[in-house]
Motif scaffolding. Sequence first.
Motif, short mmCIF file in Angstrom:
data_model
loop_
_atom_site.label_atom_id
_atom_site.label_comp_id
_atom_site.label_asym_id
_atom_site.label_seq_id
_atom_site.Cartn_x
_atom_site.Cartn_y
_atom_site.Cartn_z
N LEU A 17 0.87 -1.07 -0.14
CA LEU A 17 0.10 0.09 -0.12
C LEU A 17 0.78 1.40 -0.07
O LEU A 17 1.81 1.39 0.75
CB LEU A 17 -0.91 -0.03 1.39
N HIS A 18 0.57 2.30 -1.00
CA HIS A 18 1.30 3.57 -0.85
C HIS A 18 0.04 4.58 -1.04
O HIS A 18 -0.79 4.25 -1.67
CB HIS A 18 2.06 3.72 -2.19
N HIS A 19 0.37 5.71 -0.17
CA HIS A 19 -0.37 6.77 -0.19
C HIS A 19 0.24 7.83 -0.70
O HIS A 19 0.94 8.68 0.12
CB HIS A 19 -0.90 6.82 1.28
N THR A 20 -0.01 8.57 -1.90
CA THR A 20 0.79 9.50 -2.61
C THR A 20 0.16 10.73 -2.81
O THR A 20 0.48 11.81 -3.14
CB THR A 20 1.61 9.01 -3.92
N ARG A 21 -1.32 10.67 -2.83
CA ARG A 21 -2.07 11.75 -2.97
C ARG A 21 -3.43 11.69 -1.83
O ARG A 21 -3.90 10.83 -1.68
CB ARG A 21 -2.44 11.82 -4.43
N PRO A 22 -3.86 12.93 -1.73
CA PRO A 22 -4.78 12.98 -0.51
C PRO A 22 -6.31 12.06 -0.98
O PRO A 22 -6.65 11.36 0.18
CB PRO A 22 -5.33 14.46 -0.55
N GLY A 23 -6.65 11.93 -2.19
CA GLY A 23 -8.01 11.44 -2.41
C GLY A 23 -7.85 10.00 -2.79
O GLY A 23 -8.91 9.39 -2.84
N SER A 24 -6.58 9.31 -2.77
CA SER A 24 -6.72 7.78 -3.05
C SER A 24 -5.29 7.21 -2.76
O SER A 24 -4.33 7.73 -1.95
CB SER A 24 -6.52 7.42 -4.63
N VAL A 25 -5.40 5.87 -2.64
CA VAL A 25 -4.13 5.16 -2.42
C VAL A 25 -4.03 4.04 -3.40
O VAL A 25 -4.77 3.80 -4.33
CB VAL A 25 -4.27 4.16 -0.75
N GLN A 26 -2.75 3.68 -3.38
CA GLN A 26 -2.41 2.42 -4.42
C GLN A 26 -1.84 1.37 -3.91
O GLN A 26 -1.07 1.51 -2.79
CB GLN A 26 -1.21 3.32 -5.41
N LEU A 27 -2.07 0.25 -4.46
CA LEU A 27 -1.37 -1.03 -4.23
C LEU A 27 -0.85 -1.54 -5.22
O LEU A 27 -1.23 -1.54 -6.50
CB LEU A 27 -2.77 -2.04 -3.74
N ARG A 28 0.60 -2.00 -5.12
CA ARG A 28 1.18 -2.36 -6.34
C ARG A 28 2.18 -3.44 -5.82
O ARG A 28 2.51 -3.58 -4.57
CB ARG A 28 2.19 -1.04 -6.72
N GLY A 29 2.66 -4.13 -6.86
CA GLY A 29 3.91 -5.11 -6.49
C GLY A 29 3.21 -6.37 -6.19
O GLY A 29 3.91 -7.03 -5.32
N MET A 30 1.83 -6.64 -5.94
CA MET A 30 1.58 -7.86 -5.29
C MET A 30 1.69 -9.18 -6.13
O MET A 30 1.62 -10.38 -5.39
CB MET A 30 0.03 -7.97 -4.80
N ALA A 31 1.82 -9.15 -7.11
CA ALA A 31 2.09 -10.38 -8.18
C ALA A 31 3.52 -10.65 -8.34
O ALA A 31 3.97 -9.69 -9.05
CB ALA A 31 1.00 -10.32 -9.27
N PRO A 32 4.08 -12.05 -8.45
CA PRO A 32 3.26 -13.24 -8.01
C PRO A 32 3.25 -13.47 -6.51
O PRO A 32 2.49 -14.40 -6.08
CB PRO A 32 3.89 -14.19 -8.87
N ARG A 33 4.01 -12.95 -5.74
CA ARG A 33 4.39 -13.01 -4.40
C ARG A 33 3.00 -13.16 -3.49
O ARG A 33 2.89 -14.29 -2.77
CB ARG A 33 5.15 -12.10 -3.54
N TYR A 34 2.33 -12.42 -3.37
CA TYR A 34 0.89 -12.41 -2.60
C TYR A 34 -0.30 -12.73 -3.44
O TYR A 34 -1.14 -12.94 -2.88
CB TYR A 34 0.78 -11.13 -2.10
N SER A 35 -0.17 -12.77 -4.94
CA SER A 35 -1.30 -13.17 -5.61
C SER A 35 -1.02 -13.90 -6.89
O SER A 35 -0.74 -13.57 -8.02
CB SER A 35 -2.11 -11.97 -5.96
N PRO A 36 -0.72 -15.28 -6.83
CA PRO A 36 -0.50 -16.19 -8.08
C PRO A 36 -1.60 -16.02 -8.97
O PRO A 36 -1.26 -16.24 -10.03
CB PRO A 36 -0.50 -17.56 -7.20
N PHE A 37 -2.81 -16.03 -8.23
CA PHE A 37 -3.89 -15.75 -9.37
C PHE A 37 -3.83 -14.73 -10.36
O PHE A 37 -4.00 -14.77 -11.49
CB PHE A 37 -5.30 -15.85 -8.43
N ILE A 38 -3.54 -13.56 -9.86
CA ILE A 38 -3.38 -12.28 -10.56
C ILE A 38 -2.31 -12.36 -11.49
O ILE A 38 -2.51 -11.81 -12.69
CB ILE A 38 -3.51 -11.16 -9.73
N HIS A 39 -1.51 -13.04 -11.02
CA HIS A 39 -0.19 -13.20 -11.87
C HIS A 39 -0.49 -14.10 -13.06
O HIS A 39 -0.26 -13.81 -14.34
CB HIS A 39 1.34 -13.83 -11.20
N GLN A 40 -1.31 -15.27 -12.74
CA GLN A 40 -1.61 -16.30 -13.82
C GLN A 40 -2.53 -15.55 -14.71
O GLN A 40 -2.57 -15.72 -16.21
CB GLN A 40 -2.37 -17.37 -13.45
N PHE A 41 -3.59 -14.75 -14.32
CA PHE A 41 -4.61 -14.06 -15.25
C PHE A 41 -3.90 -13.13 -16.28
O PHE A 41 -4.16 -13.32 -17.34
CB PHE A 41 -5.49 -13.15 -14.28
N TRP A 42 -3.06 -12.21 -15.70
CA TRP A 42 -2.57 -11.47 -16.89
C TRP A 42 -1.55 -11.75 -17.65
O TRP A 42 -1.20 -11.15 -18.50
CB TRP A 42 -2.12 -10.04 -15.99
#
Length: 369
Positions: free
Chosen positions: A93-118
């Motif tokens: 999780l990264h919070h770089t602006r007031p109105g939103s947050v970003q989630l990055r770099g989860m695949a494949p370590r934390y999500s093999p499914f997402i890695h397989q999908f894309w």
Amino acid sequence: MAPSALVETAPVVDPFKVRQNFPSSQSADVQFNPAKHLAYSPPSKILAMKDLALEPTALSPIATTEPFPLLSHEAVLQHRRDLFSKDVLDNCLHHTRPGSVQLRGMAPRYSPFIHQFWHSPEVLKIVSDVAGVELVPAMDYEISHVNVQLGSGGLDAVRNTPVEPPEATEEAIKRFEAEKPKQQAVTDQSKPIIEWHVDSHPWVCVVMLSDARHMTGGETELMKGDGTTLKVKAPQMGCAVLLQGRYITHTAAPVTNMPERVTIVTSFRPKNPLLVDDTTNANVRNKSHLTELYYQWTTYRLEVIAQRARSALETLQERYAKNVAESDPEGRPGLCKVETVSQEEIQKWCADMIRYLQDTTHEMRLIGK
């Protein structure tokens, strides 16, 4: 880099109906199944670069698409299940602006499914066919970048994001709007979710993971070559928009009537290493763990360099063999008197490679430089 410090916020009262969350233990064993996880239908409309008063790029004449179905409902749930897991929220999780947050770099370590999908041949064929050029994920770090618009609960509420998207019924929308302190115009760009920008990567595929049936706002606005703008409607849940975002200045309007807007962005580059590669790290260095990002960046660039060098080598070897066969009575190599190496050609190749190497190191400069 670590996320910014959490701000104190009041507990969020979700006006939408939320169904039971799925246990996180279900995630680890889920494998991508195209028959189960894809619901693709071709886009009803494709805009060319010329439709935006822009010149076609070296990669493709295609600019963007109307939203088109891509993820099945089960695929939406599995993405959300993985993206809002404790591991991802604790580490990605990264919070770089007031109105939103970003989630990055989860695949494949934390999500093999997402890695397989894309990385699946089925998804890559869909994306490549629509874009008009064969594409691959830019890097694993750029698979399923998540933008989460913050609601009244702020950062703390992100950890309570349910797997099943809140149902955006008309009644729920009315209740939410009645509880808001004030209205915000859809065209107000003073606090956009994302400022006017071009993307770091040639192509992006944006997918909606929220119920957007009655959403107001959330459109992608494109800057045309003549200075006017064009709004592309936001996709519905499970639908995607493909955009040649490295070459089109664009922004995202805020959503004005929903406490949740979750979109994922997967970035792509051309598979062919000989095609133009204008990929940068411009928009992502401040929201990434640089040790991992720079490893993936450097290895991908070295792979492209190796493939380009191999292609140049094979071209010269084939040309030499042809020259020998045509000029030597015995067809024997070792004293070919026909010029094989073009000085101008090899100088241009070397200059292009030097620029590519310089760009590679430049994109790993210190933050703020």
